[in-house]
Each structure stands twice: as structure tokens, then as C-alpha cells.
Design a protein around this motif. Structure first.
Motif, PDB file in Angstrom:
ATOM      1  N   GLY A  53       1.857  -3.950  17.474  1.00 53.07           N
ATOM      2  CA  GLY A  53       0.575  -3.778  16.810  1.00 53.07           C
ATOM      3  C   GLY A  53       0.175  -2.340  16.571  1.00 53.07           C
ATOM      4  N   ASN A  54       1.037  -1.391  16.910  1.00 56.40           N
ATOM      5  CA  ASN A  54       0.721   0.016  16.687  1.00 56.40           C
ATOM      6  C   ASN A  54       0.969   0.397  15.233  1.00 56.40           C
ATOM      7  OD1 ASN A  54      -0.007   0.818  19.384  1.00 56.40           O
ATOM      8  ND2 ASN A  54       2.148   0.594  19.913  1.00 56.40           N
ATOM      9  N   ASP A  55       0.189   1.338  14.732  1.00 61.22           N
ATOM     10  CA  ASP A  55       0.319   1.828  13.371  1.00 61.22           C
ATOM     11  C   ASP A  55       1.436   2.869  13.336  1.00 61.22           C
ATOM     12  OD1 ASP A  55      -0.224   2.327  10.664  1.00 61.22           O
ATOM     13  OD2 ASP A  55      -1.643   3.910  11.174  1.00 61.22           O
ATOM     14  N   VAL A  56       2.510   2.572  12.628  1.00 58.69           N
ATOM     15  CA  VAL A  56       3.661   3.471  12.543  1.00 58.69           C
ATOM     16  C   VAL A  56       3.901   3.797  11.069  1.00 58.69           C
ATOM     17  CG1 VAL A  56       6.129   3.723  12.971  1.00 58.69           C
ATOM     18  CG2 VAL A  56       4.706   2.475  14.620  1.00 58.69           C
ATOM     19  N   ARG A  57       3.917   5.091  10.761  1.00 59.65           N
ATOM     20  CA  ARG A  57       4.148   5.537   9.384  1.00 59.65           C
ATOM     21  C   ARG A  57       5.216   6.619   9.379  1.00 59.65           C
ATOM     22  NH1 ARG A  57      -1.620   5.284   6.535  1.00 59.65           N
ATOM     23  NH2 ARG A  57      -2.497   3.690   7.891  1.00 59.65           N
ATOM     24  N   VAL A  58       6.134   6.507   8.424  1.00 53.34           N
ATOM     25  CA  VAL A  58       7.218   7.468   8.307  1.00 53.34           C
ATOM     26  C   VAL A  58       7.208   8.042   6.891  1.00 53.34           C
ATOM     27  CG1 VAL A  58       9.721   7.810   8.412  1.00 53.34           C
ATOM     28  CG2 VAL A  58       8.619   6.183   9.980  1.00 53.34           C
ATOM     29  N   THR A  59       7.247   9.369   6.792  1.00 56.58           N
ATOM     30  CA  THR A  59       7.423  10.032   5.505  1.00 56.58           C
ATOM     31  C   THR A  59       8.832  10.603   5.484  1.00 56.58           C
ATOM     32  OG1 THR A  59       5.085  10.610   5.394  1.00 56.58           O
ATOM     33  CG2 THR A  59       6.573  11.834   3.960  1.00 56.58           C
ATOM     34  N   TRP A  60       9.621  10.170   4.516  1.00 57.76           N
ATOM     35  CA  TRP A  60      11.012  10.610   4.366  1.00 57.76           C
ATOM     36  C   TRP A  60      11.069  11.492   3.129  1.00 57.76           C
ATOM     37  CZ3 TRP A  60      15.378   9.569   7.308  1.00 57.76           C
ATOM     38  CH2 TRP A  60      16.599   9.911   6.741  1.00 57.76           C
ATOM     39  N   ARG A  61      11.289  12.765   3.310  1.00 62.62           N
ATOM     40  CA  ARG A  61      11.357  13.701   2.189  1.00 62.62           C
ATOM     41  C   ARG A  61      12.810  14.033   1.877  1.00 62.62           C
ATOM     42  NH1 ARG A  61       6.515  15.859   0.839  1.00 62.62           N
ATOM     43  NH2 ARG A  61       4.834  15.586   2.342  1.00 62.62           N
ATOM     44  N   ALA A  62      13.098  14.162   0.604  1.00 60.92           N
ATOM     45  CA  ALA A  62      14.437  14.538   0.177  1.00 60.92           C
ATOM     46  C   ALA A  62      14.328  15.358  -1.101  1.00 60.92           C
ATOM     47  CB  ALA A  62      15.298  13.306  -0.061  1.00 60.92           C
ATOM     48  N   GLU A  77      14.060  -0.404   4.610  1.00 60.70           N
ATOM     49  CA  GLU A  77      14.349  -1.839   4.505  1.00 60.70           C
ATOM     50  C   GLU A  77      14.963  -2.382   5.796  1.00 60.70           C
ATOM     51  OE1 GLU A  77      16.700  -2.626   1.027  1.00 60.70           O
ATOM     52  OE2 GLU A  77      15.292  -1.563  -0.268  1.00 60.70           O
ATOM     53  N   LEU A  78      15.861  -1.639   6.362  1.00 62.52           N
ATOM     54  CA  LEU A  78      16.579  -2.099   7.555  1.00 62.52           C
ATOM     55  C   LEU A  78      15.646  -2.300   8.740  1.00 62.52           C
ATOM     56  CD1 LEU A  78      19.376  -2.717   8.764  1.00 62.52           C
ATOM     57  CD2 LEU A  78      19.560  -0.302   9.328  1.00 62.52           C
ATOM     58  N   PHE A  79      14.680  -1.401   8.910  1.00 60.85           N
ATOM     59  CA  PHE A  79      13.812  -1.453  10.085  1.00 60.85           C
ATOM     60  C   PHE A  79      12.408  -1.968   9.783  1.00 60.85           C
ATOM     61  CE2 PHE A  79      17.159   1.478  11.297  1.00 60.85           C
ATOM     62  CZ  PHE A  79      17.514   0.963  12.529  1.00 60.85           C
ATOM     63  N   ASP A  80      12.148  -2.332   8.543  1.00 65.07           N
ATOM     64  CA  ASP A  80      10.856  -2.893   8.128  1.00 65.07           C
ATOM     65  C   ASP A  80       9.697  -2.022   8.604  1.00 65.07           C
ATOM     66  OD1 ASP A  80       9.142  -4.721   6.897  1.00 65.07           O
ATOM     67  OD2 ASP A  80       8.909  -5.883   8.740  1.00 65.07           O
ATOM     68  N   LEU A  81       9.799  -0.731   8.317  1.00 64.52           N
ATOM     69  CA  LEU A  81       8.762   0.223   8.676  1.00 64.52           C
ATOM     70  C   LEU A  81       8.030   0.688   7.426  1.00 64.52           C
ATOM     71  CD1 LEU A  81      10.698   2.383  11.270  1.00 64.52           C
ATOM     72  CD2 LEU A  81       8.817   0.817  11.767  1.00 64.52           C
ATOM     73  N   ASN A  82       6.839   1.208   7.601  1.00 61.19           N
ATOM     74  CA  ASN A  82       6.031   1.718   6.506  1.00 61.19           C
ATOM     75  C   ASN A  82       6.555   3.115   6.144  1.00 61.19           C
ATOM     76  OD1 ASN A  82       4.079   2.390   4.679  1.00 61.19           O
ATOM     77  ND2 ASN A  82       2.408   2.489   6.152  1.00 61.19           N
ATOM     78  N   PHE A  83       7.516   3.168   5.212  1.00 62.98           N
ATOM     79  CA  PHE A  83       8.122   4.427   4.776  1.00 62.98           C
ATOM     80  C   PHE A  83       7.488   4.878   3.471  1.00 62.98           C
ATOM     81  CE2 PHE A  83      11.434   4.238   7.795  1.00 62.98           C
ATOM     82  CZ  PHE A  83      12.338   5.271   7.613  1.00 62.98           C
ATOM     83  N   LEU A  84       7.222   6.152   3.372  1.00 65.44           N
ATOM     84  CA  LEU A  84       6.866   6.786   2.118  1.00 65.44           C
ATOM     85  C   LEU A  84       8.031   7.722   1.808  1.00 65.44           C
ATOM     86  CD1 LEU A  84       4.893   7.462  -0.163  1.00 65.44           C
ATOM     87  CD2 LEU A  84       3.844   9.135   1.374  1.00 65.44           C
ATOM     88  N   VAL A  85       8.767   7.436   0.748  1.00 66.91           N
ATOM     89  CA  VAL A  85       9.922   8.252   0.375  1.00 66.91           C
ATOM     90  C   VAL A  85       9.473   9.190  -0.740  1.00 66.91           C
ATOM     91  CG1 VAL A  85      12.281   8.219  -0.492  1.00 66.91           C
ATOM     92  CG2 VAL A  85      11.513   6.409   1.050  1.00 66.91           C
ATOM     93  N   ILE A  86       9.620  10.496  -0.512  1.00 64.06           N
ATOM     94  CA  ILE A  86       9.110  11.513  -1.426  1.00 64.06           C
ATOM     95  C   ILE A  86      10.239  12.447  -1.872  1.00 64.06           C
ATOM     96  CG2 ILE A  86       7.564  13.497  -1.658  1.00 64.06           C
ATOM     97  CD1 ILE A  86       5.731  12.179   0.350  1.00 64.06           C
ATOM     98  N   CYS A  87      10.294  12.706  -3.169  1.00 65.48           N
ATOM     99  CA  CYS A  87      11.200  13.728  -3.699  1.00 65.48           C
ATOM    100  C   CYS A  87      10.506  15.076  -3.603  1.00 65.48           C
ATOM    101  CB  CYS A  87      11.512  13.467  -5.172  1.00 65.48           C
ATOM    102  SG  CYS A  87      12.402  11.961  -5.483  1.00 65.48           S
ATOM    103  N   ALA A  88      11.173  16.041  -3.016  1.00 67.05           N
ATOM    104  CA  ALA A  88      10.580  17.381  -2.871  1.00 67.05           C
ATOM    105  C   ALA A  88      11.215  18.343  -3.855  1.00 67.05           C
ATOM    106  CB  ALA A  88      10.781  17.879  -1.452  1.00 67.05           C
TER     107      ALA A  88
END
Length: 75
Positions: A39-48, A64-75
């Protein structure tokens, strides 16, 4: 360890990944998935970098594999 009133925000940026780093990331994302299931709020920002589409795809695969809230960002 997080208590139920807290969350976690993680920001990652990699230019390259080796096998050892991927193993550590698998362990980290498994832990974060378990925290999310508690029930914890987990957020991941993945920059590339835009010039590194493989790294963008890796971030989406982890999401997709870990069903986490990912934000994938192009830098």
C-alpha cells in the motif's frame, strides 16, 4: 523500510547498464514492488538520452515487468 504513511520516489539515469547493475536493479524493483503491494506509494522516474533508445526501452521493460509507476523521460 517504509511505513504505510510514507512513499518512495526514485529517479534513475543510466548511460549504460552492465549485468551487475541489472541484477541490483532487479532486486531493488522487487523490493519496491513489495512495498507497493503493502500500500505504499512508489514512483520511479527513468531518464534516458534521446540518442539511446535501448535505454528507454529498458526502462519501459522494467516498468511492465515489476508493475511499478514508472515515468520514462527522454533527456
Amino acid at each position: 523500510q517504509m511505513d504505510e504513511k510514507q512513499g518512495c520516489q526514485l529517479e534513475l539515469f543510466f548511460k549504460t547498464l552492465n549485468t551487475s547493475t541489472v541484477k541490483v536493479l532487479f532486486d531493488l524493483f522487487k523490493y519496491l514492488r513489495n512495498e507497493k503491494l503493502k500500500g505504499n506509494d512508489v514512483r520511479v522516474t527513468w531518464r534516458a538520452e534521446v540518442s539511446n533508445p535501448d535505454m528507454l526501452e529498458t526502462g519501459m521493460d522494467f516498468s511492465e515487468l515489476f508493475d511499478l509507476n514508472f515515468l520514462v523521460i527522454c533527456a
